[in-house]
Design a protein around this motif. Sequence first.
Motif, short mmCIF file in Angstrom:
data_model
loop_
_atom_site.label_atom_id
_atom_site.label_comp_id
_atom_site.label_asym_id
_atom_site.label_seq_id
_atom_site.Cartn_x
_atom_site.Cartn_y
_atom_site.Cartn_z
N ALA A 158 0.85 -1.20 0.00
CA ALA A 158 0.00 0.00 0.00
C ALA A 158 0.88 1.24 0.00
O ALA A 158 2.06 1.21 0.38
CB ALA A 158 -0.92 0.00 1.22
N LYS A 159 0.26 2.34 -0.43
CA LYS A 159 0.86 3.67 -0.33
C LYS A 159 0.18 4.41 0.80
O LYS A 159 -1.03 4.25 1.00
CB LYS A 159 0.71 4.45 -1.63
N GLY A 160 0.94 5.22 1.54
CA GLY A 160 0.37 5.93 2.67
C GLY A 160 1.11 7.21 2.98
O GLY A 160 2.03 7.62 2.25
N ILE A 161 0.68 7.84 4.06
CA ILE A 161 1.29 9.08 4.54
C ILE A 161 1.68 8.89 5.99
O ILE A 161 0.86 8.43 6.80
CB ILE A 161 0.33 10.27 4.40
N CYS A 162 2.91 9.22 6.32
CA CYS A 162 3.42 9.07 7.69
C CYS A 162 2.82 10.19 8.55
O CYS A 162 3.06 11.37 8.31
CB CYS A 162 4.95 9.14 7.68
N CYS A 163 2.02 9.81 9.52
CA CYS A 163 1.30 10.79 10.34
C CYS A 163 1.81 10.87 11.77
O CYS A 163 1.73 11.93 12.40
CB CYS A 163 -0.20 10.47 10.35
N ASN A 164 2.27 9.78 12.36
CA ASN A 164 2.72 9.76 13.75
C ASN A 164 4.17 9.27 13.79
O ASN A 164 4.46 8.13 13.43
CB ASN A 164 1.84 8.85 14.60
N VAL A 165 5.08 10.14 14.22
CA VAL A 165 6.51 9.79 14.27
C VAL A 165 7.06 9.82 15.69
O VAL A 165 8.15 9.33 15.94
CB VAL A 165 7.33 10.74 13.37
N ASN A 166 6.31 10.40 16.62
CA ASN A 166 6.77 10.48 18.00
C ASN A 166 6.61 9.11 18.66
O ASN A 166 5.53 8.54 18.65
CB ASN A 166 5.97 11.53 18.77
N PRO A 167 7.68 8.54 19.24
CA PRO A 167 7.56 7.22 19.88
C PRO A 167 6.53 7.19 21.00
O PRO A 167 6.05 6.11 21.37
CB PRO A 167 8.97 6.96 20.42
N MET A 168 6.15 8.34 21.56
CA MET A 168 5.19 8.38 22.65
C MET A 168 3.75 8.42 22.15
O MET A 168 2.82 8.32 22.96
CB MET A 168 5.46 9.60 23.54
N ASP A 169 3.53 8.55 20.82
CA ASP A 169 2.17 8.58 20.29
C ASP A 169 1.52 7.20 20.39
O ASP A 169 2.22 6.16 20.42
CB ASP A 169 2.17 9.05 18.84
N CYS A 170 0.21 7.19 20.43
CA CYS A 170 -0.55 5.93 20.52
C CYS A 170 -1.46 5.79 19.31
O CYS A 170 -2.16 6.74 18.92
CB CYS A 170 -1.38 5.89 21.80
N VAL A 171 -1.47 4.61 18.70
CA VAL A 171 -2.32 4.27 17.57
C VAL A 171 -2.93 2.91 17.86
O VAL A 171 -2.23 1.97 18.26
CB VAL A 171 -1.53 4.25 16.25
N GLU A 172 -4.23 2.79 17.65
CA GLU A 172 -4.95 1.54 17.94
C GLU A 172 -4.75 1.13 19.40
O GLU A 172 -4.54 -0.06 19.71
CB GLU A 172 -4.48 0.42 17.01
N ASP A 173 -4.77 2.11 20.27
CA ASP A 173 -4.62 1.89 21.71
C ASP A 173 -3.28 1.25 22.06
O ASP A 173 -3.14 0.59 23.10
CB ASP A 173 -5.76 1.00 22.26
#
Length: 348
Positions: free
Chosen positions: A51-66
Amino acid sequence: MQGSSLSEAVFTEDDTDAGIEDIDVDCSGLRREEWLHSPVMLVNVSGQNVAKGICCNVNPMDCVEDKCLGIDNVGVLIMEPLEGMMDMGWMFSLRIWPLDRVFQQRYTLAHHLLVSTRRLRVQNTLLERRKKEGKRAYVTSRTTPQIRPTKKSQILNNNSIHQLSASVCCDRECTRYFPREEALALRTEFYTCSPRMRHAKQLEVHGQLHVLPVSSTKVVTLSGRNVCEKAWRHIFAVSKTTFYRNRSEFKNGMRPRDHGNLNKKRNRTSTQQATATLSTLLEDKADMMPHKARTLPNGTQVVEMVLPRGTKWKKFLGTINEVRNWYSPITRIDSGDQTFNRVGFVYN
């Protein structure tokens, strides 16, 4: 890099001494903050594009999908899933993806991070090595000297006038009770007149000093008020050295003079004699040192001049005493065994 975490791959002891040559030099080495909102290509474990995508979260402290991303993952917004390679329902969804399976500019984000980390280490190593060897980077930018305020602008303001209250003069406290508006008017008139008129006022005050009947303190009448010598100096912002030098000039009958140097400080006789003496010594005898040139605040470049080691006083006595006869006598120089080391320094 598969099979070990990114932290182990980047911060191992073996990588500390490794140079940037060990990595592909074509990789730009983008940092984490530069990944944000950049287009990327996602691959699966087998290395196939999914797939092609866009990098949105780069901070190691961010949370995705809980889940917290950590240092080995990023958050990617799926934009174009490839048919047959990814579920089409993932379109426009935010997913966690490992760094070593996210490609940007033909290299994985893990590779970009490794290159940027190595490059930063090499730069820091060079700086530390240069510091230990006593070397410093060449700086081409010139620092512009700050414009220093003139004496006239410093003393002709309200702050300087208000400071007269803290000036201690005598038991009568002449400065403390002198009106501030009158002091500002007198000081402004004093420093806006011509140099000849200013010198005349500095001489005349010594002829106006008188002693009060009930006191032994010398005072001068200023705007209808009797003030002591020290109060007069504070009001007109005249230094103690200048005040007593003018007293000596008044006793010797000197007339008011105008130095003629517009916006320049008048040189004393002793300074003129010293300048003429040094010029006589350096004109023909001293050697120029171009590698020791310096630039004055006005932009003029001055080259240091050094007298040859072992130069004898007796070679200059005749010339120095001729210069001395042109000015007020200070001290006549006699012969001796002293020799010059550098200008202004004499040793036996």
